[in-house]
Motif scaffolding. Structure first.
Motif, mmCIF file in Angstrom:
data_model
loop_
_atom_site.group_PDB
_atom_site.id
_atom_site.type_symbol
_atom_site.label_atom_id
_atom_site.label_comp_id
_atom_site.label_asym_id
_atom_site.label_seq_id
_atom_site.Cartn_x
_atom_site.Cartn_y
_atom_site.Cartn_z
ATOM 1 N N HIS A 44 0.861 -1.191 0.000
ATOM 2 C CA HIS A 44 0.000 0.000 0.000
ATOM 3 C C HIS A 44 0.891 1.233 0.000
ATOM 4 O O HIS A 44 2.117 1.109 0.087
ATOM 5 N N HIS A 46 1.122 3.993 2.084
ATOM 6 C CA HIS A 46 1.277 4.813 3.286
ATOM 7 C C HIS A 46 2.736 5.286 3.403
ATOM 8 O O HIS A 46 3.651 4.599 2.949
ATOM 9 N N ASP A 48 5.026 5.301 5.733
ATOM 10 C CA ASP A 48 6.065 4.443 6.326
ATOM 11 C C ASP A 48 6.471 3.324 5.380
ATOM 12 O O ASP A 48 7.443 2.614 5.638
ATOM 13 N N HIS A 49 5.745 3.154 4.275
ATOM 14 C CA HIS A 49 6.118 2.145 3.285
ATOM 15 C C HIS A 49 6.744 2.763 2.039
ATOM 16 O O HIS A 49 7.533 2.107 1.367
ATOM 17 N N HIS A 131 -7.402 -1.547 5.412
ATOM 18 C CA HIS A 131 -6.379 -0.648 5.979
ATOM 19 C C HIS A 131 -6.191 0.556 5.060
ATOM 20 O O HIS A 131 -6.094 1.689 5.513
ATOM 21 N N ASP A 152 0.163 -4.631 6.108
ATOM 22 C CA ASP A 152 -0.302 -4.091 7.397
ATOM 23 C C ASP A 152 -1.598 -4.757 7.870
ATOM 24 O O ASP A 152 -2.485 -4.096 8.401
ATOM 25 N N HIS A 155 -1.046 -4.509 12.956
ATOM 26 C CA HIS A 155 -0.106 -3.469 13.378
ATOM 27 C C HIS A 155 0.455 -3.768 14.757
ATOM 28 O O HIS A 155 1.627 -3.542 15.030
HETATM 29 ZN ZN LIG Z 1 -0.131 1.358 6.604
#
Ligand SMILES: [Zn+2]
Length: 230
Positions: A44, A46, A48-49, A131, A152, A155
């Motif tokens: 995905h 996001h 942090d990825h 998510h 994710d 979590h």
């Molecule tokens: Zn995420």
């Protein structure tokens, strides 16, 4: 959660804190160069990825790689009209996704995938939305072995294994995220495949078994690697 958008940007610039953002260094330490990476699969988009996809100048860290993300996530996070219509404090995740994907898109090296697509030999995308609108997991098959890279789906293993119905604030659709988690956990128990999770504690790979209530995580055991005799 964050005091203001500037804090979030500052965090993202440092790849969300000093202990994250080490993929490139770790890749080099394992004997590979970023130039050798030919495909990047995103569960995905996001921050942090995605934030390790570009350097501090916004250039692609992986100059030869094809970047792949689900159609659902690409349509949602990369939609500039959608993000411009949001209040500024809700725009940060969109901006970070768009900036991380931009150099790959501009070079014609970004291609979305759909659930069920075989992305590389033995790697199949699975729908795991909730998510994020297009959150995906990847099923890796090799001979009798199988491993789900689930992104994710969980979590907090300390909380969500015991009670998968607990959602997290970051979920786009918390109810659907709970459904997905319950289904993925059940299937992992039934099929006994390996699981690799982005937010699982080191070593991040393990099996899942049923517990009295909920589920339990059985991490893989680490042992010295047998070296070929010289
Ligand atoms: Zn995420």
């Amino acid at each position: 959660m964050f005091d203001d958008v500037d804090d979030l940007f500052t965090l993202a610039t440092a790849c969300i804190g000093p202990t994250l953002g080490q993929v490139e260094q770790n890749l080099r330490a394992s004997g590979y160069a970023p130039e050798q990476v030919d495909t990047i699969l995103m569960t995905h988009l996001h921050p942090d990825h995605v934030c390790g996809l570009v350097d501090e100048n916004g250039e692609a860290v992986y100059p030869n790689a094809e970047l792949r993300a689900s159609e659902g996530d690409a349509d949602f996070w990369l939609d500039e009209e959608r993000s411009q219509a949001l209040p500024e404090e809700e725009r940060a995740f969109f901006t970070m996704a768009q900036e991380a994907v931009a150099p790959y898109q501009e070079a014609g090296r970004f291609s979305p995938f759909a659930p069920g697509d075989e992305l590389l030999m033995g790697i199949v995308a699975r729908d795991a939305h909730g998510h994020t609108p297009g959150h995906a997991s990847f099923m890796l098959n090799s001979g009798d072995d199988a491993m789900l890279v689930w992104g994710d789906v969980v979590h907090s293993y300390g909380v969500q294994f015991a009670d998968p119905s607990v959602a997290i604030e970051f979920d786009s659709d918390p109810e659907q995220a709970v459904h997905t988690r319950e289904a993925v956990l059940e299937r992992a128990v039934d099929e006994k495949h390996w699981v690799a999770g982005a937010h699982m504690p080191f070593p991040g790979i393990g099996h899942i078994v049923e517990d009295e209530e909920g589920y339990r995580w059985l991490p893989i055991e680490f042992a010295p690697i047998a070296r070929d005799s010289e």
